[in-house]
Structures are given as structure tokens and as C-alpha cells.
Scaffold this motif. Structure first.
Motif, PDB file in Angstrom:
ATOM      1  N   LEU A  15       1.085  89.509  80.066  1.00  0.00           N
ATOM      2  CA  LEU A  15       0.658  88.113  80.011  1.00  0.00           C
ATOM      3  C   LEU A  15       1.798  87.210  80.457  1.00  0.00           C
ATOM      4  N   ASN A  16       1.496  86.295  81.335  1.00  0.00           N
ATOM      5  CA  ASN A  16       2.494  85.347  81.825  1.00  0.00           C
ATOM      6  C   ASN A  16       2.693  84.233  80.796  1.00  0.00           C
ATOM      7  N   VAL A  17       3.951  83.846  80.559  1.00  0.00           N
ATOM      8  CA  VAL A  17       4.228  82.767  79.605  1.00  0.00           C
ATOM      9  C   VAL A  17       3.540  81.480  80.046  1.00  0.00           C
ATOM     10  N   GLU A  18       3.459  81.254  81.347  1.00  0.00           N
ATOM     11  CA  GLU A  18       2.795  80.061  81.879  1.00  0.00           C
ATOM     12  C   GLU A  18       1.358  79.960  81.389  1.00  0.00           C
ATOM     13  N   ASP A  19       0.681  81.133  81.243  1.00  0.00           N
ATOM     14  CA  ASP A  19      -0.716  81.135  80.803  1.00  0.00           C
ATOM     15  C   ASP A  19      -0.860  80.848  79.322  1.00  0.00           C
ATOM     16  N   LEU A  27       4.266  68.627  76.938  1.00  0.00           N
ATOM     17  CA  LEU A  27       5.498  69.122  77.543  1.00  0.00           C
ATOM     18  C   LEU A  27       5.308  69.533  78.995  1.00  0.00           C
ATOM     19  N   ARG A  28       4.074  69.804  79.398  1.00  0.00           N
ATOM     20  CA  ARG A  28       3.840  70.136  80.808  1.00  0.00           C
ATOM     21  C   ARG A  28       4.149  68.941  81.704  1.00  0.00           C
ATOM     22  N   ALA A  29       3.626  67.785  81.338  1.00  0.00           N
ATOM     23  CA  ALA A  29       3.879  66.577  82.130  1.00  0.00           C
ATOM     24  C   ALA A  29       5.357  66.192  82.069  1.00  0.00           C
ATOM     25  N   HIS A  87      10.740  81.063  70.234  1.00  0.00           N
ATOM     26  CA  HIS A  87       9.670  80.108  70.564  1.00  0.00           C
ATOM     27  C   HIS A  87       9.378  80.192  72.061  1.00  0.00           C
ATOM     28  N   LEU A  88       8.207  80.725  72.415  1.00  0.00           N
ATOM     29  CA  LEU A  88       7.870  80.895  73.827  1.00  0.00           C
ATOM     30  C   LEU A  88       7.712  79.553  74.544  1.00  0.00           C
ATOM     31  N   LEU A  89       7.180  78.547  73.857  1.00  0.00           N
ATOM     32  CA  LEU A  89       7.032  77.223  74.464  1.00  0.00           C
ATOM     33  C   LEU A  89       8.400  76.651  74.816  1.00  0.00           C
ATOM     34  N   PHE A  90       9.359  76.801  73.922  1.00  0.00           N
ATOM     35  CA  PHE A  90      10.703  76.303  74.177  1.00  0.00           C
ATOM     36  C   PHE A  90      11.349  77.040  75.344  1.00  0.00           C
ATOM     37  N   PHE A  93       9.901  75.784  78.593  1.00  0.00           N
ATOM     38  CA  PHE A  93      10.345  74.446  78.954  1.00  0.00           C
ATOM     39  C   PHE A  93      11.772  74.466  79.499  1.00  0.00           C
ATOM     40  N   VAL A  94      12.638  75.261  78.863  1.00  0.00           N
ATOM     41  CA  VAL A  94      14.037  75.318  79.289  1.00  0.00           C
ATOM     42  C   VAL A  94      14.180  76.059  80.615  1.00  0.00           C
ATOM     43  N   GLY A  95      13.320  77.066  80.840  1.00  0.00           N
ATOM     44  CA  GLY A  95      13.384  77.851  82.072  1.00  0.00           C
ATOM     45  C   GLY A  95      13.845  79.276  81.855  1.00  0.00           C
ATOM     46  N   LEU A  96      13.671  79.788  80.617  1.00  0.00           N
ATOM     47  CA  LEU A  96      14.061  81.153  80.294  1.00  0.00           C
ATOM     48  C   LEU A  96      12.845  82.070  80.279  1.00  0.00           C
TER      49      LEU A  96
END
Length: 366
Positions: A15-19, A27-29, A87-90, A93-96
Motif C-alpha cells: 500500500l502506498n502511503v499517498e493512498d 495537510l494536502r493543500a 505517524h504515517l501522515l507526518f 508530509f515531511v517527505g520520508l
């Protein structure tokens, strides 16, 4: 049939984190806007890094993580690294990537001075303001200026007397003030100051907002003093980007609203020299506190509007003091406080711009 409560370790995940991030998550915007600004600043960042050697942590990731700390009111950088680990969302957002190791918290201790030398927060704020200008979210003619107290990371008991032989009075006619005779052993640049309450070790944060949507266009933090707000206000207003009339080439006049703390002769005259119409709140007529506005400035049709709109600036300070560093900052020294204060104001702009640019669902009638 009842399922069994058994957990089996998964070796691989497809599963891709983006999905996993909701399409409408704020946080997307914010990530889109901050990436655009950081891309513009990338050539400037290159100047401060060597062309050879081991790759460092990209400054873009360091700044995105700090903005995440501000947006989610994370108490410390240590706690931020802990949350970034799971935290996958974090991480997104950071780019990890999910498998990327999280850097040690001392990375900020080592890189903060470099980020400050870059002027990263100041340039990032300017880049975000430029995006707001392109989206036509800013007023280019009407502004408000104000300041707020930032409690320093020091205690009143840390103030000790200085060496009497080295004390130089900075008050009127060489008078020795408290800031001249005493100094904090924790944060020497913090000063005891009060704005209607007890005197606390503090700094003063200053901002200029535009009056259309209350976005911050200029920000800085200075040492506390009775004249700090007016002095910093003039410096910030002098740096404002103002439009010019195409036929004449003259700079268009603008208005600036402010409270009674700015009703002072030097400040009002300074605004006039900059071509700015002062819309400063006035005192009741009395011999002790004179007013310095001219009659045409009082009768200006936008004076009452500026006084109503200047309350928008309190929303900025309120947001910054809700479990964020504007209430009490954990960095010491005026330069560091100024750097973090501008980054916090950048975070406010991003949150506000997401709401302003969010498409509204039309209401069907009938």
C-alpha cells in the motif's frame, strides 16, 4: 463466524502511503503550497551547502517538520521526532518513506544556526505571501500593525544585578533603567516587561496584516521596550511591497490601522513620510495624552473601516498562543525568537489560505 484476534507480522506492504492520506485532508493543500515555496527557495539554499561531501538532511525536510510541529502544537522537537517515527501522515508530509530512519533530535541543534543564517523563515514567509498575492487574497492598500508579548524561556528569579562599573544608562538623560542594571542568567537578551499584567521575562512579536482576509505580510520579534512596537512597526511598513501608478510612476498611498499604543508623534509622522495614511485610534481629549492626527485623516472615509478591521490581527495572536510558541517560546536569544516567530506566522498563513481557497459547494434553492 467470529474472527480470531491474532496479529501476524507482515514482511512486505504494497500500500502506498499517498493512498492512505484522505484526499480532502488540510495537510494536502498545505503540502502543495509549502512545496512550491521551498522550490523557489532551493537556489538560495544551495549557497549555504558545500558542493562535495556526504549528503546532509535536506533543509526542505527540516522546515516541513518544524511547520508540522507548529500546526499540530507539538511541545518539543524531541516529541516531534517520536511522533515522526510512527505517524504515517507526518512522514508523508515531511517527505520520508515508511522505511526511512528518523533523524536524531540534535539535528536541529546543529542546523538551526544554518537555517537562521539562510533567513529561511523570513524568505519562506515572503514566498507564501507571494502565493497569496497571486491568488488575489491580499489587500494592497489597507493594513494593520500590532504587537504582542512573548514570554521568554526564563524566570524572574534568574535576573541578577550587573557589575555596577559596567552599567551604562539607556534611559532619558542617561537614566539607569532596570534593563541596564539587571540581566537574566538564563537568557541575557530577555527583558522584564509588562503589558497590563505582571512584569515577565519577555520579547515582543510584531506583525503587519492586510485588511481583506487578515493574512500576515510582515513579522518580526524584538526585545521588549516601551518604544519597540512603534519602532518595529515603521521598519516593517517601510518594507511593504506597494503598487505604483502606471501613468505617473508614483507609489499608491495606503492606510494603516493601529491601536492607541501607536498614537505617538514620531510614529504618526513616520507614516506620513512613507506616504501612509495613519488610521490610529485616538485618546479622549486630554492634556496628558495628545493626539497627532490631522483633521483630514480623522475624516478619511476609511478610518472607521480600518478601526473595525484591525481586530482581525487579534485572531492571529490568538491562534499563535493556543499551545504554540507565541505564548512562551522555548528558544533563547532575540535572533532565534525572531526566526521562530516568523515561521509561526507562516504556519498561520498556510492554515488561513487553505480555508480561503477551499471551493465552496453551491447552495441549491427551490
Amino acid at each position: 463466524m467470529r474472527g480470531k484476534d491474532e496479529q501476524q507480522t507482515v514482511l512486505y506492504s504494497y500500500l502506498n502511503v499517498e493512498d492512505r492520506i484522505p484526499a480532502d485532508h488540510p495537510l494536502r493543500a498545505i503540502r502543495t503550497m509549502i512545496d512550491r515555496s521551498l522550490q523557489e527557495l532551493s537556489p538560495h539554499f544551495d549557497i549555504y551547502y558545500a558542493r562535495r561531501g556526504r549528503n546532509s538532511i535536506p533543509p526542505e525536510r527540516l522546515l516541513r517538520a518544524l511547520l508540522l510541529q507548529i500546526l499540530h502544537s507539538t511541545r518539543s522537537e524531541r516529541q516531534l521526532m517520536e511522533q515522526l517515527n510512527y505517524h504515517l501522515l507526518f512522514r508523508w508530509f515531511v517527505g520520508l518513506n515508511p522505511d526511512d530512519p528518523v533523524w536524531d533530535v540534535t539535528v536541529y541543534t546543529k542546523n538551526r544556526e544554518r537555517l537562521m543564517k539562510m533567513g529561511a523563515s523570513e524568505k519562506l514567509l515572503a514566498a507564501v505571501v507571494h502565493q497569496a498575492e497571486e491568488a488575489q487574497l491580499l489587500s494592497t492598500e489597507h493594513f494593520t500593525v500590532d504587537g504582542t508579548l512573548i514570554q521568554a524561556w526564563a524566570n524572574r528569579r534568574s535576573f541578577q544585578p550587573k557589575d555596577p562599573q559596567k552599567v551604562v544608562g539607556t534611559g532619558a538623560r542617561g537614566k539607569k533603567l532596570l534593563r541596564d542594571t539587571h540581566e537574566s542568567q538564563t537568557d541575557p537578551q530577555a527583558r522584564l516587561y509588562s503589558k497590563g499584567g505582571p512584569s515577565l521575562p519577555s520579547y515582543v512579536g510584531h506583525i503587519v496584516t492586510e485588511n481583506r482576509n487578515g493574512l500576515v505580510v510582515q513579522a518580526c520579534a524584538t526585545q521588549s521596550s516601551k518604544t519597540a512596537e512603534r519602532e518595529a512597526g515603521l521598519q516593517m511598513l517601510e518594507r511593504l511591497r506597494r503598487k505604483t501608478d502606471a501613468p505617473t510612476g508614483r507609489v499608491q498611498p495606503v492606510t494603516v490601522g493601529a491601536d492607541k499604543a501607536y498614537q505617538e508623534e514620531i510614529f504618526v509622522n513616520g507614516l506620513r513620510q512613507l506616504g501612509i495614511i495613519p488610521h490610529v485610534a485616538e485618546y479622549e481629549p486630554n492634556p496628558k495624552w495628545p493626539n497627532w492626527l490631522r483633521e483630514e485623516e480623522r475624516q478619511h472615509p476609511g478610518f472607521s473601516i480600518s478601526q473595525r478591521k484591525r481586530k482581525l490581527i487579534e485572531k492571529v495572536f490568538g491562534w499563535g498562543k493556543q499551545q504554540r510558541a507565541v505564548k512562551q517560546i522555548k528558544l533563547r536569544g532575540q535572533a532565534r525568537v525572531d526566526w521562530m516567530f516568523q515561521l509561526i506566522m507562516t504556519g498561520y498563513n498556510l492554515v488561513r489560505m487553505v480555508k480561503l481557497m477551499k471551493p465552496r459547494t453551491p447552495v441549491l434553492v427551490g
